[in-house]
Design an enzyme around this catalytic site. Structure first.
Site, PDB file in Angstrom:
ATOM      1  N   SER A   1       0.806  -1.217   0.000  1.00 35.42           N
ATOM      2  CA  SER A   1       0.000   0.000   0.000  1.00 35.42           C
ATOM      3  C   SER A   1       0.839   1.267   0.000  1.00 35.42           C
ATOM      4  O   SER A   1       0.340   2.336  -0.301  1.00 35.42           O
ATOM      5  CB  SER A   1      -0.919   0.022   1.231  1.00 35.42           C
ATOM      6  N   CYS A   2       2.119   1.150   0.333  1.00 36.84           N
ATOM      7  CA  CYS A   2       2.962   2.337   0.431  1.00 36.84           C
ATOM      8  C   CYS A   2       4.310   2.063  -0.196  1.00 36.84           C
ATOM      9  O   CYS A   2       5.044   1.206   0.274  1.00 36.84           O
ATOM     10  CB  CYS A   2       3.141   2.753   1.891  1.00 36.84           C
ATOM     11  N   GLY A   3       4.651   2.791  -1.234  1.00 37.73           N
ATOM     12  CA  GLY A   3       5.895   2.537  -1.946  1.00 37.73           C
ATOM     13  C   GLY A   3       7.083   3.280  -1.402  1.00 37.73           C
ATOM     14  O   GLY A   3       8.193   3.097  -1.879  1.00 37.73           O
TER      15      GLY A   3
ATOM     16  N   CYS B   1       7.537   3.756   2.187  1.00 34.07           N
ATOM     17  CA  CYS B   1       7.752   3.463   3.601  1.00 34.07           C
ATOM     18  C   CYS B   1       9.171   2.955   3.832  1.00 34.07           C
ATOM     19  O   CYS B   1       9.667   2.104   3.101  1.00 34.07           O
ATOM     20  CB  CYS B   1       6.755   2.417   4.085  1.00 34.07           C
TER      21      CYS B   1
END
Length: 296
Positions: free
Chosen positions: A117-119, A121
């Site tokens: 969901s988060c590239g 992080c």
């Protein structure tokens, strides 16, 4: 290539009192460790498939490489603890850059891992998130019909075969703005991975920079998706859902055309609206009801 879907038994309950068990197809999510010259660089959670494209696109997004000639080869490899119960060794990918290419800086190494969901992080510092692109998208003379842009989401949706089975994958597609041709479409449990796969396809086919193209995504627009488009030289990004404030700010600074809420016969243009040829309203209708919304 690993499996794209897995079957799990679910209990389906409806409000009319029905209760039954049945098999359900779900999207597979597995870790991929990306190495460069044998050194670990990042671990991303992804849907297996097109792993080399994913890794190549990731390197473009990080500013490590920018052209097809910078990339030499990639191999799936095993190691202690990588085999798993089924002997799978497809979750470790080692990339080799062309001779003379500098290896990735330790500054871009992920401290832990990149989630689906988060590239961004785990990036070493927030200051390192905004990259400097090799390409200037602000000078791209792209001009596209709003009718074509409005059709892109449905054309992407037609390519999402795994989504049809699971309902659980994001999609990204690249269109030629001059001809409307669909160049490539990819799916992944992570929206940023789907975009990296598209960019990686372009790199491996020596098509960077992606001038006169439109990147269509199936969900919302975050900062990182705009960044990935800019790093690949893509002058326009279109999405079916909302953009974030940082996505708009970056698009404005970079000179990228950002379209969002592209649904049915309308869209919002947040930046560089001049690239979309706004149609004349029919004389018998109220102009504001027919024209595309432009937000600067």
């Amino acid at each position: 290539m690993g499996r794209l879907t897995a079957s799990r038994r679910v209990t389906r309950i409806t409000l009319d009192g029905a209760n039954r068990q049945r098999p359900d197809a779900v999207a597979v999510e597995e870790p991929l460790e990306i190495r460069v010259a044998g050194s670990p660089l990042a671990v991303t959670m992804r849907t297996p498939g097109h792993d080399v494209e994913l890794a190549a696109g990731f390197l473009v997004s990080e500013g490590v490489i920018s052209r097809g000639e910078d990339f030499a080869r990639a191999i799936h490899c095993g190691g202690p603890g990588t085999g798993g119960a089924d002997g799978n060794t497809y979750n470790v990918l080692d990339l080799t850059l062309a001779p003379g290419m500098a290896l990735p800086s330790p500054d871009i190494a992920r401290s832990f891992y990149t989630t689906s969901s988060c590239g961004v992080c785990g990036t070493a510092s927030i200051e390192a998130v905004e990259k400097v692109s090799t390409y200037d998208v602000s000078t791209d003379p792209l001009s596209v019909s709003p009718h074509e842009v409005a059709a892109f989401p449905d054309r992407l949706r037609e390519q999402q075969k795994t989504f049809d089975k699971t309902g659980g994958l994001h999609g990204a597609a690249l269109f030629d703005a001059a001809t409307g041709e669909l160049l490539v479409a990819r799916e992944d449990v992570g929206r940023h991975n789907a975009v990296d796969k598209v960019v990686g396809w372009a790199l491996l086919n020596d098509r960077l920079p992606l001038r006169d193209t439109v990147l269509q995504v199936s969900g919302r627009v975050s900062f990182e998706l705009v960044q990935k488009a800019v790093m690949a030289g893509i002058p326009m990004l279109s999405a079916v859902s909302a953009p974030s404030s940082l996505a708009i700010e970056l698009a404005e600074r970079a000179g990228l055309t950002l379209a969002a809420f592209v649904r049915g016969n309308s869209m919002n243009l947040y930046t560089r609206a001049d690239r979309v040829r706004v149609p004349e309203a029919p004389a018998s209708t109220t102009p504001s009801a027919e024209k595309m919304t432009s937000v600067r």
